[in-house]
Design a protein around this motif. Structure first.
Motif, PDB file in Angstrom:
ATOM      1  N   VAL A   6      -1.974  17.901  -4.920  1.00 30.20           N
ATOM      2  CA  VAL A   6      -3.394  18.203  -5.085  1.00 30.20           C
ATOM      3  C   VAL A   6      -3.783  17.919  -6.536  1.00 30.20           C
ATOM      4  CG1 VAL A   6      -5.182  19.968  -4.889  1.00 30.20           C
ATOM      5  CG2 VAL A   6      -3.183  20.032  -3.347  1.00 30.20           C
ATOM      6  N   SER A   7      -4.784  17.053  -6.708  1.00 30.44           N
ATOM      7  CA  SER A   7      -5.259  16.706  -8.049  1.00 30.44           C
ATOM      8  C   SER A   7      -6.705  17.138  -8.213  1.00 30.44           C
ATOM      9  CB  SER A   7      -5.134  15.203  -8.287  1.00 30.44           C
ATOM     10  OG  SER A   7      -3.785  14.789  -8.278  1.00 30.44           O
ATOM     11  N   PHE A   8      -7.047  17.552  -9.433  1.00 32.42           N
ATOM     12  CA  PHE A   8      -8.423  17.965  -9.690  1.00 32.42           C
ATOM     13  C   PHE A   8      -8.758  17.786 -11.161  1.00 32.42           C
ATOM     14  CE2 PHE A   8      -5.888  21.728 -10.565  1.00 32.42           C
ATOM     15  CZ  PHE A   8      -6.517  22.339 -11.647  1.00 32.42           C
ATOM     16  N   VAL A   9     -10.055  17.837 -11.452  1.00 28.74           N
ATOM     17  CA  VAL A   9     -10.562  17.865 -12.828  1.00 28.74           C
ATOM     18  C   VAL A   9     -11.653  18.926 -12.886  1.00 28.74           C
ATOM     19  CG1 VAL A   9     -10.029  15.455 -13.378  1.00 28.74           C
ATOM     20  CG2 VAL A   9     -12.211  16.025 -12.305  1.00 28.74           C
ATOM     21  N   HIS A  10     -11.947  19.386 -14.101  1.00 27.38           N
ATOM     22  CA  HIS A  10     -13.005  20.360 -14.312  1.00 27.38           C
ATOM     23  C   HIS A  10     -14.070  19.739 -15.196  1.00 27.38           C
ATOM     24  CE1 HIS A  10     -15.001  24.120 -15.676  1.00 27.38           C
ATOM     25  NE2 HIS A  10     -14.602  24.582 -14.495  1.00 27.38           N
ATOM     26  N   ASP A  11     -15.335  20.114 -14.957  1.00 26.40           N
ATOM     27  CA  ASP A  11     -16.415  19.454 -15.697  1.00 26.40           C
ATOM     28  C   ASP A  11     -16.540  19.914 -17.143  1.00 26.40           C
ATOM     29  OD1 ASP A  11     -17.529  21.967 -15.386  1.00 26.40           O
ATOM     30  OD2 ASP A  11     -19.188  21.318 -14.095  1.00 26.40           O
ATOM     31  N   VAL A  38      -9.885  15.614  -6.564  1.00 27.22           N
ATOM     32  CA  VAL A  38      -9.833  14.151  -6.509  1.00 27.22           C
ATOM     33  C   VAL A  38      -9.127  13.768  -5.210  1.00 27.22           C
ATOM     34  CG1 VAL A  38      -9.102  12.055  -7.673  1.00 27.22           C
ATOM     35  CG2 VAL A  38      -9.773  14.056  -9.016  1.00 27.22           C
ATOM     36  N   GLY A  39      -9.875  13.133  -4.316  1.00 31.41           N
ATOM     37  CA  GLY A  39      -9.369  12.877  -2.973  1.00 31.41           C
ATOM     38  C   GLY A  39      -9.985  13.863  -2.001  1.00 31.41           C
ATOM     39  N   THR A  40      -9.406  13.975  -0.838  1.00 32.79           N
ATOM     40  CA  THR A  40      -9.976  14.840   0.183  1.00 32.79           C
ATOM     41  C   THR A  40      -9.914  16.307  -0.221  1.00 32.79           C
ATOM     42  OG1 THR A  40      -9.827  15.539   2.506  1.00 32.79           O
ATOM     43  CG2 THR A  40      -7.768  14.937   1.423  1.00 32.79           C
ATOM     44  N   ALA A  41     -10.992  17.030   0.059  1.00 31.91           N
ATOM     45  CA  ALA A  41     -11.039  18.470  -0.202  1.00 31.91           C
ATOM     46  C   ALA A  41     -10.655  19.258   1.047  1.00 31.91           C
ATOM     47  CB  ALA A  41     -12.432  18.877  -0.671  1.00 31.91           C
ATOM     48  N   MET A  87       0.836  -1.200   0.000  1.00 35.28           N
ATOM     49  CA  MET A  87       0.000   0.000   0.000  1.00 35.28           C
ATOM     50  C   MET A  87       0.873   1.253   0.000  1.00 35.28           C
ATOM     51  SD  MET A  87      -1.338   0.342   3.971  1.00 35.28           S
ATOM     52  CE  MET A  87      -2.190   1.894   3.623  1.00 35.28           C
ATOM     53  N   PRO A  88       0.300   2.405  -0.353  1.00 34.86           N
ATOM     54  CA  PRO A  88       1.047   3.661  -0.269  1.00 34.86           C
ATOM     55  C   PRO A  88       0.872   4.329   1.089  1.00 34.86           C
ATOM     56  CG  PRO A  88      -1.021   4.070  -1.385  1.00 34.86           C
ATOM     57  CD  PRO A  88      -1.011   2.599  -1.034  1.00 34.86           C
ATOM     58  N   HIS A  89       1.910   5.025   1.536  1.00 33.24           N
ATOM     59  CA  HIS A  89       1.770   5.881   2.712  1.00 33.24           C
ATOM     60  C   HIS A  89       0.909   7.086   2.339  1.00 33.24           C
ATOM     61  CE1 HIS A  89       4.065   7.766   6.387  1.00 33.24           C
ATOM     62  NE2 HIS A  89       2.771   7.813   6.519  1.00 33.24           N
ATOM     63  N   VAL A  90       1.176   7.604   1.142  1.00 29.18           N
ATOM     64  CA  VAL A  90       0.371   8.666   0.524  1.00 29.18           C
ATOM     65  C   VAL A  90       0.247   8.327  -0.957  1.00 29.18           C
ATOM     66  CG1 VAL A  90       0.388  11.079  -0.250  1.00 29.18           C
ATOM     67  CG2 VAL A  90       0.935  10.549   2.113  1.00 29.18           C
ATOM     68  N   SER A  91      -0.943   8.396  -1.495  1.00 27.34           N
ATOM     69  CA  SER A  91      -1.122   8.214  -2.929  1.00 27.34           C
ATOM     70  C   SER A  91      -0.498   9.385  -3.673  1.00 27.34           C
ATOM     71  CB  SER A  91      -2.611   8.124  -3.274  1.00 27.34           C
ATOM     72  OG  SER A  91      -2.820   8.372  -4.656  1.00 27.34           O
ATOM     73  N   ASN A  92       0.277   9.080  -4.705  1.00 20.21           N
ATOM     74  CA  ASN A  92       0.921  10.154  -5.469  1.00 20.21           C
ATOM     75  C   ASN A  92      -0.079  10.917  -6.337  1.00 20.21           C
ATOM     76  OD1 ASN A  92       0.676   7.897  -7.336  1.00 20.21           O
ATOM     77  ND2 ASN A  92       1.989   9.069  -8.703  1.00 20.21           N
ATOM     78  N   LEU A  93      -1.300  10.450  -6.401  1.00 22.72           N
ATOM     79  CA  LEU A  93      -2.347  11.159  -7.131  1.00 22.72           C
ATOM     80  C   LEU A  93      -3.280  11.910  -6.183  1.00 22.72           C
ATOM     81  CD1 LEU A  93      -4.217   9.841 -10.223  1.00 22.72           C
ATOM     82  CD2 LEU A  93      -5.535  10.821  -8.359  1.00 22.72           C
ATOM     83  N   LEU A  94      -3.537  11.322  -5.009  1.00 18.60           N
ATOM     84  CA  LEU A  94      -4.520  11.891  -4.084  1.00 18.60           C
ATOM     85  C   LEU A  94      -3.926  12.833  -3.048  1.00 18.60           C
ATOM     86  CD1 LEU A  94      -6.456   8.567  -3.413  1.00 18.60           C
ATOM     87  CD2 LEU A  94      -7.119  10.386  -4.996  1.00 18.60           C
TER      88      LEU A  94
END
Length: 406
Positions: A336-341, A323-326, A166-173
């Motif tokens: 910090v990862s994000f997407v736009h609609d 994406v992930g916790t806000a 498992m990851p300690h921290v996700s590199n995406l989240l």
């Protein structure tokens, strides 16, 4: 009396690359290095670039540098006398070596649990053990929380479970996982916990003993050092397996048995030079374990207001999905990862690039996670990854670009 945090100008003066008109906000792909690291690599290659263990004075000096580098990384990880550190070219390479070693001792039907939040470096090498008779079980992510719940792990582990990866921290989240709880579940079943710390290590202090890690891997080139990686392993965990180095290298010769072809000697010199910068951050004269913890704690403190500003702005922006916790609290680091609609990821990153800001978009080698969260793996997410040497002005510069494009 507690010494104040160093000023950003003072700490940035250690990094020559930060003087350019470019904003480094893709640090999760590789951090910048202090001048002392580069200088040490150059000096080593010009004065001590010889083979190890040959007996003559220059060779003895080179051998000492490599040995000291291993000890320094053990100090960074808080290894104490619990285990040893292996150095290598990348986290992917070290995890692959480790998985192959376990492939030699696993019996048909033994189980490996892989968290869906993993970077592929800590997923693919374990998944490939299925070809050697292991049963691979996927620890599914909750699409709402973007976490792999500990309850899900409890339902997966059995008396045949040998590895939990498992990851300690996700590199995406960017969110910190409950590693200690996972360790308790894994150890109760007699399994080893393999932690990918690549996305955590640049931001906070590591304590492998407190975490309950049997193995812990991180990339030194993402933690202000040369392009290498490090893997801690507990003594009793290493005793279960045999490294792949030459047959005449004794099985118990750790780390050498796992360091195929040896390590980068000049890289080790660069690693050692990082002690100067950490001591500066800690306000200490020497870089012992206490100074390491203080230095990385201060990195987190310097990073926190920047994360709060960026996450807070994104959370209020219409059409943006973080994406992930806000939340911008102690449970996340500066990734910090994000997407736009409406606005495609590639349009957002291109706008940032035109403004001299380095960010990126894509799956970030977490394709399994993208699919589980309903994201197109080809375009993935827009990722902003900041560290302690970034500035409030740089975050405002990014926000100005995002505000215009979104």
């Amino acid at each position: 009396m507690v010494a104040p945090l160093p000023s950003r100008d003072a700490l940035r003066s250690w990094f020559p690359s930060l003087g350019a008109d470019h904003v480094f906000l893709e640090n999760a792909g590789g951090s910048q290095v202090p001048a002392c690291v580069a200088d040490a690599i150059r000096a080593y290659m010009l004065s001590s670039y010889v083979q190890l263990g040959a007996g003559y004075p220059l060779s003895a000096r080179a051998t000492a540098v490599v040995d000291e580098a291993h000890g320094f990384v053990e100090t960074i990880m808080g290894a104490g006398d619990a285990g040893k550190v292996v150095l290598g070219p990348s986290a992917t390479a070290l995890t692959t070596i480790l998985a192959n070693a376990y492939g030699d001792v696993l019996r048909p039907g033994d189980e490996v649990v892989i968290a869906e939040t993993n970077h592929e470096a800590n997923a693919g090498p374990w998944a490939r053990l299925e070809r050697r008779g292991a049963r691979v079980r996927l620890w599914r992510v909750d699409p709402v929380t973007a976490r792999c719940p500990v309850e899900g792990l409890r339902e997966l582990v059995t008396e045949r479970t040998r590895i939990v990866a498992m990851p300690h921290v996700s590199n995406l989240l960017g969110q910190i996982e409950d590693v200690r709880a996972a360790a308790n579940v894994a150890h109760a079943a007699g399994a080893r916990l393999v932690l990918d710390g690549v996305a955590y290590a640049p931001h906070r202090p590591i304590d492998v003993r407190e975490l309950g890690a049997d193995y812990y891997v991180y990339s030194t080139y993402k933690v202000y050092g040369p392009h290498m990686a490090a893997m801690f392993g507990r003594r009793e965990a290493f005793a279960e397996i045999e490294g792949p180095n030459h047959f005449f290298v004794p099985r118990e010769s750790i780390p050498y048995k796992f360091e195929l072809g040896g390590v980068s000697h000049e890289g080790c010199a660069g690693l050692l030079a990082l002690r100067s910068y950490l001591a500066f951050l800690a306000g200490a004269e020497a870089c012992d374990r206490e100074a390491v913890v203080k230095a990385f704690s201060r990195m987190g403190a310097l990073e926190q207001p920047l994360v709060e500003r960026l996450v807070g702005w994104l959370a209020r922006r219409p059409g943006v999905r973080i994406v992930g916790t806000a939340r911008a609290d102690e449970e996340r680091v500066g990734t910090v990862s994000f997407v736009h609609d409406r606005v495609p990821n590639e349009v957002i990153t291109a706008a940032a690039h035109r403004a001299g800001i380095g960010i990126r978009h894509g799956h970030m080698y977490a394709i399994r996670l993208c699919r589980a969260l309903g994201l197109d793996p080809e375009t993935g997410v827009v990722r902003v990854s900041l560290v302690h040497y970034n500035t409030p002005e740089e975050i405002e510069r990014l926000i100005e670009v995002l505000d215009a494009i979104l």
